[in-house]
Write a protein that holds these residues in place. Structure first.
Motif, mmCIF file in Angstrom:
data_model
loop_
_atom_site.group_PDB
_atom_site.id
_atom_site.type_symbol
_atom_site.label_atom_id
_atom_site.label_comp_id
_atom_site.label_asym_id
_atom_site.label_seq_id
_atom_site.Cartn_x
_atom_site.Cartn_y
_atom_site.Cartn_z
ATOM 1 N N GLU A 96 0.832 -1.211 0.000
ATOM 2 C CA GLU A 96 0.000 0.000 0.000
ATOM 3 C C GLU A 96 0.864 1.257 0.000
ATOM 4 O O GLU A 96 0.535 2.227 -0.691
ATOM 5 N N ASP A 138 -0.853 -5.050 2.811
ATOM 6 C CA ASP A 138 -1.202 -3.833 3.536
ATOM 7 C C ASP A 138 -0.496 -3.899 4.884
ATOM 8 O O ASP A 138 -0.831 -4.744 5.713
ATOM 9 N N ILE A 156 -0.420 -1.878 7.547
ATOM 10 C CA ILE A 156 -1.395 -1.664 8.632
ATOM 11 C C ILE A 156 -2.733 -1.379 7.976
ATOM 12 O O ILE A 156 -2.900 -0.340 7.321
ATOM 13 N N ASP A 157 -3.677 -2.287 8.120
ATOM 14 C CA ASP A 157 -5.031 -1.985 7.674
ATOM 15 C C ASP A 157 -5.832 -1.597 8.905
ATOM 16 O O ASP A 157 -5.849 -2.330 9.903
ATOM 17 N N TRP A 210 -4.867 -4.582 -1.640
ATOM 18 C CA TRP A 210 -4.116 -4.921 -0.418
ATOM 19 C C TRP A 210 -5.015 -5.003 0.805
ATOM 20 O O TRP A 210 -4.668 -5.666 1.774
ATOM 21 N N ASP A 211 -6.174 -4.332 0.761
ATOM 22 C CA ASP A 211 -7.107 -4.399 1.892
ATOM 23 C C ASP A 211 -7.861 -5.725 1.954
ATOM 24 O O ASP A 211 -8.322 -6.113 3.024
HETATM 25 CA CA CA Z 1 -5.728 -0.564 4.043
#
Ligand code: CA
Ligand code: IPD
Length: 268
Positions: free
Chosen positions: A71, A85, A87-88, A210-211
């Motif tokens: 990300e 990702d 840090i989501d 990526w989420d």
């Molecule tokens: Ca995210």
């Protein structure tokens, strides 16, 4: 564990745990977390980049030929591509709410091959390989048996990448079915909650790869349904996402679809 994809699963798990420890340490050292904004409501902390660099480095050491798309710093695809990702749920992380995770997915010629999500505050590691089933700290995960919207609880993700009116319409249509809804601020965890049977569905009008890629594999391997997120240009540009328990698929899709996902032509 013989295919090239499944051989990568334990490495992804170890990297997710290591990254999870790092972000948990930083989260608990709250006084040092400063944040800025990449755009409207789009939080960024120094830890996002720190975690992404750690993960990128570890995966490159283990599999130098693999592609990597993160990300924060982007990247490019190859025959096998990690989509990460770091840090989501960055807004939660930045504001002191312990609902965030790292999400690591592996894409191969046949689609999503590996999905790993680590939620370090809850101490949860969720993972799946394509065809292995999905697991939470070693225990199999199954989607819920819910079959009626009046008993369903779903999450409706939001970001300013789509108009506020479209989100409010989505909320209205889903609430009209009798379902309860919430928004907890991490798409990856919201989708993983469907796999774990904690939630019956997740929908968002636009989400980035990526989420959601790791969560999508978790849901499918836990017996749930998702749309074909990678259709069209999903990897590079994102798409709508809908993931749910099979018992509410028709009703949830009908509620989400008309003004939302179906309009975008991304439901399969
Ligand atoms: Ca995210
Ligand atoms: C966001 C979160 C949010 C979702 C957004 C994402 P970030 O990612 O997952 O829940 O609704 O679509 O962009 O900014 O926390 O990495």
């Amino acid at each position: 564990m013989s295919s090239p994809a499944l051989a990568r699963l334990p490495v992804a798990q170890a990297v997710a745990v290591e990254a999870g420890h790092l972000m948990r340490r930083r989260f608990l050292d709250r006084d040092r977390i400063a944040y800025e904004f990449k755009g409207p409501q789009d939080y960024l902390t120094a830890v996002d980049g720190e975690v992404e660099r750690l993960v990128r480095g570890r995966l490159a050491e283990a599999f130098p030929e693999d592609g990597f798309i993160g990300e924060e710093d982007g990247g490019s695809a190859a025959a096998w591509t990690w989509v990460v990702d770091p840090i989501d749920g960055t807004a939660n992380f930045a504001r002191g709410i312990g609902h965030f995770c790292i999400s690591i997915a592996l894409l191969g010629p046949q689609g999503i091959e590996v999905g790993v999500i680590c939620q370090p505050v809850a101490g949860e590691l969720m993972y799946a390989g394509r065809g292995t089933g999905a697991f939470l700290n070693g225990e199999p995960m199954r989607v819920s048996q819910t079959s009626a919207m009046v008993r369903a609880s779903v999450e409706l993700g939001w970001s300013p990448r789509r108009p506020a009116a479209a989100y409010l319409d989505l909320v209205g249509r889903v609430m009209a079915t009798g379902a309860a809804f919430r928004r907890a601020g991490s798409g990856a965890l919201g989708i993983a909650d469907v796999a774990a049977g904690r939630s019956d569905g997740y929908a968002e009008l636009h989400i980035n790869a990526w989420d959601c890629l790791a969560g999508i594999l978790l849901v499918r391997e836990a017996g749930g349904w998702t749309n074909d997120f990678l259709a069209g240009n999903g990897l590079a540009a994102g798409n709508p996402i809908i993931a749910c328990a099979p018992g509410i698929q028709a009703a949830f899709l009908a509620a989400v679809g008309p003004g939302g996902l179906a309009q975008e032509g991304r439901l399969h």
